[in-house]
Design an enzyme around this catalytic site. Structure first.
Site, PDB file in Angstrom:
ATOM      1  N   HIS A 280       0.820  -1.158   0.095  1.00 28.66           N
ATOM      2  CA  HIS A 280       0.187   0.005  -0.096  1.00 28.66           C
ATOM      3  C   HIS A 280       0.846   1.412   0.009  1.00 28.66           C
ATOM      4  O   HIS A 280       1.619   1.433   0.685  1.00 28.66           O
ATOM      5  CB  HIS A 280      -1.086  -0.149   1.360  1.00 28.66           C
ATOM      6  CG  HIS A 280      -0.583   0.039   2.476  1.00 28.66           C
ATOM      7  ND1 HIS A 280      -0.037   1.140   3.241  1.00 28.66           N
ATOM      8  CD2 HIS A 280      -0.251  -1.147   3.293  1.00 28.66           C
ATOM      9  CE1 HIS A 280       0.335   0.726   4.160  1.00 28.66           C
ATOM     10  NE2 HIS A 280       0.104  -0.599   4.378  1.00 28.66           N
ATOM     11  N   ASP A 292       6.144   0.386   6.708  1.00 28.39           N
ATOM     12  CA  ASP A 292       4.831   0.242   6.495  1.00 28.39           C
ATOM     13  C   ASP A 292       4.273   1.452   5.765  1.00 28.39           C
ATOM     14  O   ASP A 292       3.987   2.563   6.232  1.00 28.39           O
ATOM     15  CB  ASP A 292       3.994   0.157   7.836  1.00 28.39           C
ATOM     16  CG  ASP A 292       2.596  -0.351   7.937  1.00 28.39           C
ATOM     17  OD1 ASP A 292       2.264  -0.714   6.795  1.00 28.39           O
ATOM     18  OD2 ASP A 292       1.726   0.100   9.007  1.00 28.39           O
ATOM     19  N   GLU A 326      -4.788   1.714   2.647  1.00 21.92           N
ATOM     20  CA  GLU A 326      -4.789   0.673   3.478  1.00 21.92           C
ATOM     21  C   GLU A 326      -5.144   1.012   4.810  1.00 21.92           C
ATOM     22  O   GLU A 326      -6.032   0.310   5.856  1.00 21.92           O
ATOM     23  CB  GLU A 326      -3.719  -0.192   3.460  1.00 21.92           C
ATOM     24  CG  GLU A 326      -3.998  -1.477   4.050  1.00 21.92           C
ATOM     25  CD  GLU A 326      -3.320  -1.599   5.575  1.00 21.92           C
ATOM     26  OE1 GLU A 326      -3.541  -2.646   6.065  1.00 21.92           O
ATOM     27  OE2 GLU A 326      -2.702  -0.694   5.993  1.00 21.92           O
ATOM     28  N   GLU A 327      -4.615   2.009   5.220  1.00 23.38           N
ATOM     29  CA  GLU A 327      -4.197   2.308   6.672  1.00 23.38           C
ATOM     30  C   GLU A 327      -5.906   2.892   7.445  1.00 23.38           C
ATOM     31  O   GLU A 327      -5.972   2.621   8.462  1.00 23.38           O
ATOM     32  CB  GLU A 327      -3.284   3.420   7.298  1.00 23.38           C
ATOM     33  CG  GLU A 327      -1.820   2.842   6.969  1.00 23.38           C
ATOM     34  CD  GLU A 327      -1.415   1.973   7.851  1.00 23.38           C
ATOM     35  OE1 GLU A 327      -2.314   1.141   8.619  1.00 23.38           O
ATOM     36  OE2 GLU A 327      -0.289   1.631   7.719  1.00 23.38           O
ATOM     37  N   ASP A 354       3.309  -6.664   3.034  1.00 24.75           N
ATOM     38  CA  ASP A 354       2.870  -5.592   4.110  1.00 24.75           C
ATOM     39  C   ASP A 354       3.217  -5.726   5.671  1.00 24.75           C
ATOM     40  O   ASP A 354       2.318  -5.700   6.694  1.00 24.75           O
ATOM     41  CB  ASP A 354       1.241  -5.190   4.044  1.00 24.75           C
ATOM     42  CG  ASP A 354       1.028  -3.934   5.031  1.00 24.75           C
ATOM     43  OD1 ASP A 354       1.863  -3.089   5.142  1.00 24.75           O
ATOM     44  OD2 ASP A 354      -0.374  -3.815   5.165  1.00 24.75           O
ATOM     45  N   HIS A 426       3.497   2.336  12.543  1.00 25.51           N
ATOM     46  CA  HIS A 426       2.497   3.135  12.949  1.00 25.51           C
ATOM     47  C   HIS A 426       3.253   4.415  14.029  1.00 25.51           C
ATOM     48  O   HIS A 426       2.289   5.218  14.637  1.00 25.51           O
ATOM     49  CB  HIS A 426       1.384   2.598  13.818  1.00 25.51           C
ATOM     50  CG  HIS A 426       0.504   1.952  12.595  1.00 25.51           C
ATOM     51  ND1 HIS A 426      -0.731   1.442  12.972  1.00 25.51           N
ATOM     52  CD2 HIS A 426       0.672   1.479  11.395  1.00 25.51           C
ATOM     53  CE1 HIS A 426      -1.270   0.696  12.104  1.00 25.51           C
ATOM     54  NE2 HIS A 426      -0.289   0.750  10.953  1.00 25.51           N
TER      55      HIS A 426
END
Lengths: 463, 463
Positions: A280, A292, A326-327, A354, A426
């Site tokens: 992503h 990520d 995606e997030e 991912d 994240h």
């Protein structure tokens, strides 16, 4: 000639064809890895995406730049076709940096927090209230409205460090972040603080999406660093009436037009059979999003570049897909599946990377047992590259909707080593300097090796 | 009852005992990992060794501190016996920081170098001469004395990046550093510069031992960073007559008394059968030596601590051995073997961890085929922890002499993931911050799991 020799010869002739096939495959896969380890470009491309573009949350200017960059990159490699799929995405913004403090008596201790993705703000000023620590949603429910009303709820169940595969621990602890805010709101809570989903003790708060239940009020929700969570828990033991105060200025703006970005090598024999490999393109806003999921994007592009550089012409159509959003919405994944259905596309498989740019360990598969078996039969060809863990497992968030739309598509998740991932996931330390070039390039090569086998043999018994 | 069911039942009864055994082993190994992942102390101990003691080259004050620290640590854990083995070790010192520059016309470019371990100095001032680049020892020999006389020889063959197992690349390239200086001296060279044995492009020179041939003059030899090597090679292409200048003040002082440090849990049934697990306590002087080999020391101590914490009483005697002087002499390894022979000790196995504190991948074994087979039979118990690579391989430098002294001892090398190791190995960036807690603790647990199986079953068919 002794009997055993004779039997051996018989066996030899029967299996010569299979041996020859395997030997050729072994040589080709070795070449893929040689090219990746000597001339791999995932690292160089990830450097650009991370350091020249940076964090790229859906709807942001950086996300738009990432769309244009990845399109131009794939065009520069001369892929057969590069195109965009338009998709409307949410546009949530964090606003001014969040602040939080614990107040007990005359002591005030600041702690690091960040808003969970999608959270509402605390209003123009800080929200201050008593705070109650719970470990589970059930514990929250047992408290009941009388105890929760007007309070902030502090979810403080750590990820279980005993899982060698850390994604299991993430899965187990994730309900606090996703459902916690609305479950607390149902009982009258005014805010939620969640222990960061981080396996390490440090001062980085880790964001991630929450899921508001539309039937209850939306209350502000933030992640607190693991050290901050321990501090808060410790202080609550001596003063249950301490005040927790936090201030966040995040908001959700109108949806924005964005894109999935797709590059293709067209199949020479079965162009209508597709093998997709993707990651992503969006990331959270706190960091580069190197692991990520800049990783998945650059590795997916690399799969096609590797084939081009080796003059390998696939039988089936190979696609690199940069999914958008995606997030915080999976809108890109859903759009891809919707268009695949509309266009009557047939996917042999979709592979998603991912889980970070770490040393490859294998592939997790969602699909029919005979197809899982077919993939496991390739273990001898993949094991020399450390790819031992090949079996059932979660494939990927972006390709999930495709699995619904095309029941024949086998979904595959690339599995790198998972030990370090949840130190960066994240959080503001998910930056390019945490990526090792060799580990990253081995990932692209691993996916290319699998795509090569899928392209050559399919998953229906070698057709 | 159908025949197949009947046969199955027969097979079941025959193998019930084995199943029960395996189930109990599976549970015990799970407990080892649970303890390591929740309460593991390798990381905390490595922090102390790296940051409070630091680099600990044989003969240094820091090496002496490391001896005392590791003895006290093992005593504090309450091991049955903790003792030292006296050994005389070389005492080489680097002296003032090295300097090097390339001079072409009026341009002078400084490049990062460091003396190879054991090198002589350049004297009080810099050594300046023309420099010839070669890729191999054979290429050097082909040049002959006429071309080499009075020159500095620059060995510039990179490690081959195509090996997934990076230790193979290290093995292939290592002759330049070890034999290069004396081979060049045989032809009249005055100095040697060796490309750092590093798989990454950066500015860190990587030291390591050279082997002087006593029959030829000792000439000064240094490692140059990979970026520096590329720069030098590039400049040589435009000016073959450029001058290379370097200054080093290293020297070899008289041997110093030092020690191997050993901790034991005494076997309850077969105390005279020993299973040793170890690493080397000395390191190079440029950095903490966190990965090389603070890791192996703290993990080895952890193996015994894990057993103690689980109240596991081994049948055989389990030893944690901190070998002294692996880097520049292997005197500790030789002393250990010598004393094992003198004392008529019988080693079932010796395991060495000296490949960094990265995620475990398996074990490399030097031993008789039936013993390798016996170890491979435990794969199903070890694979859930990512330990797939179990087969023949190099075991370890420190335990090599033991293999000579006790032909029945199976030598085993712990194999962590090797991708990152040669970015830090023997360089000033081999520091504690490059170590990941979970990866390190998994290593200690992996060795403990293997020691548990070795202790319970031995390697002679379950005796």
């Amino acid at each position: 000639m002794y009997l055993r020799s004779f039997l051996f010869l018989i066996a030899f002739f029967i299996s010569t064809n299979a041996f020859a096939q395997t030997a050729a495959d072994s040589v080709f896969i070795r070449k893929i890895f040689d090219e990746a380890l000597t001339n791999g470009q995932s690292y160089k491309n990830l450097d650009y995406l991370s350091n020249k573009i940076g964090g790229r949350l859906s709807g942001s200017l950086e996300a738009e730049k990432a769309v244009q960059w990845s399109r131009q990159l794939m065009e520069s490699y001369g892929f057969d076709k590069v195109y965009l799929q338009e998709v409307m995405v949410p546009h949530w913004v964090r606003g001014a940096k969040e602040k939080a403090s614990i107040q007990t008596g005359k002591t005030k201790v600041e702690v690091p927090i960040c808003a969970l993705g999608g959270s509402v703000s605390t209003g123009k000023t800080a929200l201050t209230a008593n705070i109650i620590e719970v470990k589970t949603l059930d514990e929250l429910k047992a408290l009941g409205r009388s105890k929760v009303q007007g309070k902030i709820i502090f979810f403080n169940r750590p990820m279980d460090p005993r899982h060698v595969q850390t994604f299991i621990a993430y899965g187990e602890a994730g309900d606090q972040r996703r459902q916690g805010p609305s479950e607390a709101a149902k009982l009258g809570a005014v805010g939620v603080i969640v222990r960061s989903l981080n396996l390490f003790q440090d001062d980085f708060p880790h964001t991630g999406s929450l899921r508001y239940d539309e039937s209850v009020p939306k209350i502000p929700a933030a992640a607190i660093s693991t050290n901050g969570a321990d501090k808060l828990s410790q202080m609550l033991k001596t003063d249950q009436n301490l005040k927790f105060s936090f201030e966040m200025h995040c908001q959700t703006l109108p949806d924005v037009k964005s894109y999935n970005v797709i590059g293709e090598l067209r199949g020479s024999e079965k162009p209508n059979e597709i093998i997709a490999v993707g990651g992503h393109l969006d990331s959270w806003d706190l960091a580069d999003g190197a692991h990520d999921d800049g990783t998945g994007c650059t590795q997916s592009i690399e799969v096609l570049r590797l084939f081009k550089s080796m003059n390998y012409r696939p039988k089936r159509t190979i696609r690199a897909v940069m999914f958008m959003n995606e997030e915080n919405g999976v809108r890109g994944g859903r759009k891809y599946a919707e268009l695949a259905k509309t266009n009557n596309e047939s996917h042999v498989a979709a592979i998603e990377s991912d889980a970070g740019g770490f040393t490859p360990r294998g592939f997790g598969i969602e699909g029919q047992p005979d197809k899982i078996k077919a993939l496991q039969n390739w273990k001898p060809l993949l094991a020399p590259y450390g790819l031992h863990d090949i079996g059932p497992g979660h494939a990927g968030t972006d390709i999930g909707p495709l699995g619904e739309a095309d029941k024949n598509a086998t979904l595959i998740g690339f599995l790198p080593d998972s030990q370090r991932y949840f130190q960066y996931h994240h959080a503001s330390n998910d930056t390019f300097d945490k990526v090792n070039k060799r580990e990253l390039e081995l990932g692209g090569a691993s996916m290319a090796a699998l795509v090569y086998l899928l392209d050559k043999y399919g998953l229906d018994g070698g057709k």
